[in-house]
Design a protein around this motif. Structure first.
Motif, PDB file in Angstrom:
ATOM      1  N   ALA A   1       0.831  -1.202   0.000  1.00  0.00           N
ATOM      2  CA  ALA A   1       0.000   0.000   0.000  1.00  0.00           C
ATOM      3  C   ALA A   1       0.869   1.257   0.000  1.00  0.00           C
ATOM      4  N   VAL A   2       1.987   1.213   0.722  1.00  0.00           N
ATOM      5  CA  VAL A   2       2.919   2.338   0.721  1.00  0.00           C
ATOM      6  C   VAL A   2       3.446   2.582  -0.686  1.00  0.00           C
ATOM      7  N   ILE A   3       3.860   1.498  -1.334  1.00  0.00           N
ATOM      8  CA  ILE A   3       4.387   1.612  -2.692  1.00  0.00           C
ATOM      9  C   ILE A   3       3.325   2.184  -3.621  1.00  0.00           C
ATOM     10  N   CYS A   4       2.104   1.710  -3.499  1.00  0.00           N
ATOM     11  CA  CYS A   4       1.003   2.180  -4.340  1.00  0.00           C
ATOM     12  C   CYS A   4       0.771   3.670  -4.148  1.00  0.00           C
ATOM     13  N   ALA A   5       0.847   4.132  -2.909  1.00  0.00           N
ATOM     14  CA  ALA A   5       0.612   5.551  -2.626  1.00  0.00           C
ATOM     15  C   ALA A   5       1.612   6.433  -3.351  1.00  0.00           C
ATOM     16  N   TYR A   6       2.856   5.982  -3.426  1.00  0.00           N
ATOM     17  CA  TYR A   6       3.878   6.758  -4.127  1.00  0.00           C
ATOM     18  C   TYR A   6       3.745   6.623  -5.639  1.00  0.00           C
ATOM     19  N   GLU A   7       3.477   5.415  -6.103  1.00  0.00           N
ATOM     20  CA  GLU A   7       3.414   5.206  -7.548  1.00  0.00           C
ATOM     21  C   GLU A   7       2.217   5.901  -8.187  1.00  0.00           C
ATOM     22  N   THR A   8       1.161   6.087  -7.427  1.00  0.00           N
ATOM     23  CA  THR A   8      -0.018   6.767  -7.960  1.00  0.00           C
ATOM     24  C   THR A   8       0.039   8.276  -7.773  1.00  0.00           C
ATOM     25  N   GLY A   9       1.042   8.751  -7.027  1.00  0.00           N
ATOM     26  CA  GLY A   9       1.166  10.178  -6.802  1.00  0.00           C
ATOM     27  C   GLY A   9       0.346  10.696  -5.643  1.00  0.00           C
ATOM     28  N   LEU A  10      -0.336   9.804  -4.912  1.00  0.00           N
ATOM     29  CA  LEU A  10      -1.108  10.244  -3.754  1.00  0.00           C
ATOM     30  C   LEU A  10      -0.195  10.883  -2.727  1.00  0.00           C
ATOM     31  N   VAL A  11       1.009  10.307  -2.576  1.00  0.00           N
ATOM     32  CA  VAL A  11       2.025  10.860  -1.697  1.00  0.00           C
ATOM     33  C   VAL A  11       3.278  11.102  -2.529  1.00  0.00           C
ATOM     34  N   THR A  12       3.897  12.240  -2.336  1.00  0.00           N
ATOM     35  CA  THR A  12       5.139  12.570  -3.045  1.00  0.00           C
ATOM     36  C   THR A  12       6.145  13.106  -2.051  1.00  0.00           C
ATOM     37  N   ALA A  13       7.380  13.210  -2.481  1.00  0.00           N
ATOM     38  CA  ALA A  13       8.416  13.760  -1.608  1.00  0.00           C
ATOM     39  C   ALA A  13       8.057  15.173  -1.186  1.00  0.00           C
ATOM     40  N   GLY A  14       7.994  15.405   0.106  1.00  0.00           N
ATOM     41  CA  GLY A  14       7.725  16.747   0.603  1.00  0.00           C
ATOM     42  C   GLY A  14       6.270  17.049   0.859  1.00  0.00           C
ATOM     43  N   GLY A  15       5.362  16.107   0.557  1.00  0.00           N
ATOM     44  CA  GLY A  15       3.942  16.367   0.836  1.00  0.00           C
ATOM     45  C   GLY A  15       3.060  15.480   0.027  1.00  0.00           C
ATOM     46  N   ARG A  16       1.751  15.815  -0.086  1.00  0.00           N
ATOM     47  CA  ARG A  16       0.780  14.998  -0.776  1.00  0.00           C
ATOM     48  C   ARG A  16       0.837  15.272  -2.262  1.00  0.00           C
TER      49      ARG A  16
END
Length: 220
Positions: free
Chosen positions: A205-220
């Motif tokens: 789920a963590v990986i998915c959040a980053y790969e979908t752009g829901l979470v990015t470096a420095g914020g959402r």
């Protein structure tokens, strides 16, 4: 209920070390040892292992593919904790994508190892803090995959909030405090997120959040 463990590593001395650390722990039972990925898949099924401690670099079948085969088996499959060394970065990402429920280092202290096994058995995926920083920085550096943003359409706004908190490394208790809800509610949301997104673990789920752009470096 007893946690049934399978130790998968091609080095006998490593398996012996884990056995020495774990065999006297209450509530844990080592049911089998595997020398490679093929044996791990076969013996995990044969002995109905609850959790597999899986090395990555093994002959015949590596730990990544062995993890993929085990987690594809469905709800009756064991959880997999990948155990390796710091120089295995590329293997880490493959293993996590393959459905591993956790990731530990081979020099993990005994107490941490036991706590990790119990946490995964209770349904809490984990990565050691040292490794979390490496994994998160790796995925945070990636540009979101436009083809995956639609994956989040099935989630409710609250589930998206929970997924953001999961991606930031929050435990169920911490997420509950941040969102002003009960911990049981967070657990329910996490289960729903995994089901809707077709994921096997909290780590995925963590990986998915980053790969979908829901979470990015420095914020959402």
């Amino acid at each position: 209920m007893t946690i049934r463990l399978l130790l998968a590593d091609d080095q006998k001395v490593v398996r012996a070390g884990f056995r020495a650390l774990l065999e006297d722990e209450p509530g844990l039972e080592i049911v089998a040892e595997a020398r490679d990925g093929l044996e791990a898949v076969e013996l995990a099924t044969k002995y109905q292992a609850s959790i597999v401690l899986m090395d990555v670099r093994m002959p015949r079948l590596d730990g990544i593919e062995a993890t993929r085969r085990l987690t594809k088996a469905g709800t009756d499959s064991p959880d997999v904790i990948v155990v390796t060394t710091f120089d295995d970065d590329e293997y880490v990402y493959g293993a996590l994508r393959s459905g591993a429920a956790g990731f530990l280092l081979k020099d993990t202290p005994a107490e941490t190892l036991v706590n990790a096994i119990r946490a995964v058995d209770a349904g809490h995926g984990l990565i050691m803090p040292q490794v979390t920083r490496r994994v998160i920085s790796r995925f945070a550096a990636l540009s979101p995959d436009p083809g995956r943003t639609g994956d989040l359409d099935a989630l409710t706004p609250r589930e998206r909030d929970v997924l953001v908190q999961v991606a930031r490394g929050g435990s169920n208790a911490e997420i509950a405090r941040a969102l002003f809800v009960e911990e049981a509610t967070v657990k329910s949301h996490v289960s729903s997120i995994l089901l809707k997104l077709g994921l096997q673990s909290r780590v995925q789920a963590v990986i998915c959040a980053y790969e979908t752009g829901l979470v990015t470096a420095g914020g959402r």
